[in-house]
Design an enzyme around this catalytic site. Structure first.
Site, PDB file in Angstrom:
ATOM      1  CB  THR A  72       0.654   5.855  -7.329  1.00 32.85           C
ATOM      2  OG1 THR A  72      -0.065   6.956  -7.893  1.00 32.85           O
ATOM      3  CG2 THR A  72       2.016   6.348  -6.859  1.00 32.85           C
ATOM      4  CB  THR A 238      -3.203  -8.911   6.296  1.00 35.49           C
ATOM      5  OG1 THR A 238      -2.307  -9.535   7.216  1.00 35.49           O
ATOM      6  CG2 THR A 238      -4.569  -9.584   6.378  1.00 35.49           C
ATOM      7  CB  CYS A 327      -4.216  23.659  -9.158  1.00 37.77           C
ATOM      8  SG  CYS A 327      -4.647  24.959 -10.302  1.00 37.77           S
TER       9      CYS A 327
END
Length: 375
Positions: A72, A238, A327
């Protein structure tokens, strides 16, 4: 009660060898990779070695691999940067894409006025390649094509080389969401001119919260996050050394065992299809006939009333399956993928996404079938 997990397209278990590798790093290599003393330098060396391992699988330079948190994030960064940094004015995609791509494109349209063009989808769930080629030839705007390699709901596989070559010949950039295919099929990026791909480790038996993007050298993007100089200054923060090492180990094992595990999973998918036809002669398999080997999307000839409780009943019997993206967040809206090529009547019927891994057995399939018989 035996737990039967048939949702590997959603996420996978972490291989024991990967867990061991990560524990070793957590225990012994806790230095900050940006530190100049030895324990920090060693952690940095582990990260760069992991980068080389990953790059080798795709036949690219390690400098073209950028670590991030997941697919994503990678999709958002690449799409936004293509508009912001590379001057893209038109994005060609489909309404079959993952929401990480679809919603980002819509947001770019709202923010920058980028033209959105969605390809027609055939009844087989495939794109119209001729339409894509025509659009690329007609367009006079700087264009990015964004198409997923393997659809996460129905397993339809894109002809990656055909699209990449088409884009190259028409001076368009090509971004491919490869989250479902990385680790499950070989992708030679020295031969296939894709500009950008993304991956998430948890899809190929690695840890969650870590992924990578491939950015071809000629495409210079600005940072996705500002701060330190980590990831060549493109993503500050980091690094999680244990996650990076775990991802590289998982990907290396996925490709070492690919042929063996693909044969096993393919046979399971064929067995499951056969058993379903025995129980439901009118069963329909969504997508095309040559769908990706680990995903089977099944349209069951059951009533809408039975469909509403089916996932709950399966869960009560210890069986984990999904309806793809049908869903999301508890919504009962029809799948945005299936709605592109199924009729309204079929959309009301229950569709199950079954996705397999090397850990599944024929016994798992038999348990699923026995429970479905009772619904």
């Amino acid at each position: 009660m035996k737990q039967v997990y048939l949702d590997s397209a959603a996420t996978t278990s972490v291989r024991p060898e990967v867990v061991e590798e990560m524990i070793k790093v957590l225990r012994d290599d806790y230095g900050n990779p940006s530190s100049t003393y030895s324990i920090g330098r060693h952690a940095k060396a582990l990260i760069e070695n992991a980068r080389k391992i990953i790059a080798k699988q795709f036949n690219v330079s390690s400098s073209e691999i950028i670590f991030n948190s997941c697919g994503t994030e990678g999709n958002n960064w690449i799409l936004r940067s293509a508009v912001r940094d590379l001057g893209v004015k038109r994005i060609i995609s489909t309404k079959l894409e993952h929401h990480a791509v679809l919603n980002t494109i819509k947001q770019l349209n709202a923010e920058y006025g980028v033209e959105m063009v969605f390809l027609d989808i055939k009844e087989t769930s495939e794109i119209d390649y001729e339409q894509l080629e025509q659009l690329l030839k007609e367009g006079d705007k700087p264009t990015l094509v964004s198409l997923m390699h393997v659809n996460n709901e129905v397993g339809t596989e894109l002809d990656l080389k055909r699209v990449a070559t088409m884009c190259q010949e028409n001076d368009a950039l090509f971004h491919c969401d490869t989250v479902q295919s990385v680790g499950k099929t070989r992708i030679d990026l020295a031969e296939i001119p894709v500009d950008f791909i993304v991956a998430s480790a948890h899809k190929f038996h690695g840890p969650k919260g870590i992924g990578f993007a491939f950015i071809r050298k000629k495409n210079v993007l600005r940072p996705v996050m500002f701060g330190g100089e980590q990831e060549k200054g493109l993503r500050a923060g980091t690094e999680g050394t244990h996650q990076v090492v775990g991802m590289a180990k998982a990907l290396e094992m996925a490709y070492e065992l690919l042929d063996e595990e693909r044969a096993h999973i393919t046979s399971l998918k064929e067995y499951c299809s056969k058993r379903l036809v025995e129980v439901y002669p009118d069963v329909h398999f969504n997508g095309n006939k040559t769908g990706f080997y680990n995903i089977l999307n099944v349209l069951l000839p059951l009533s809408e009333e039975k469909a509403a409780m089916m996932l709950f009943q399966l869960d009560m019997k210890g069986i984990a399956v999904s309806r793809g993206s049908a869903c999301q967040s508890g919504s009962q809206k029809p799948s945005h993928v299936l709605s592109q090529f199924l009729c309204a009547e079929d959309l009301k019927k229950p569709s199950l996404r079954l996705s397999f891994s090397h850990e599944n057995t024929k016994e798992d399939i038999d348990i699923l079938i026995d429970v479905l018989k009772t619904i």
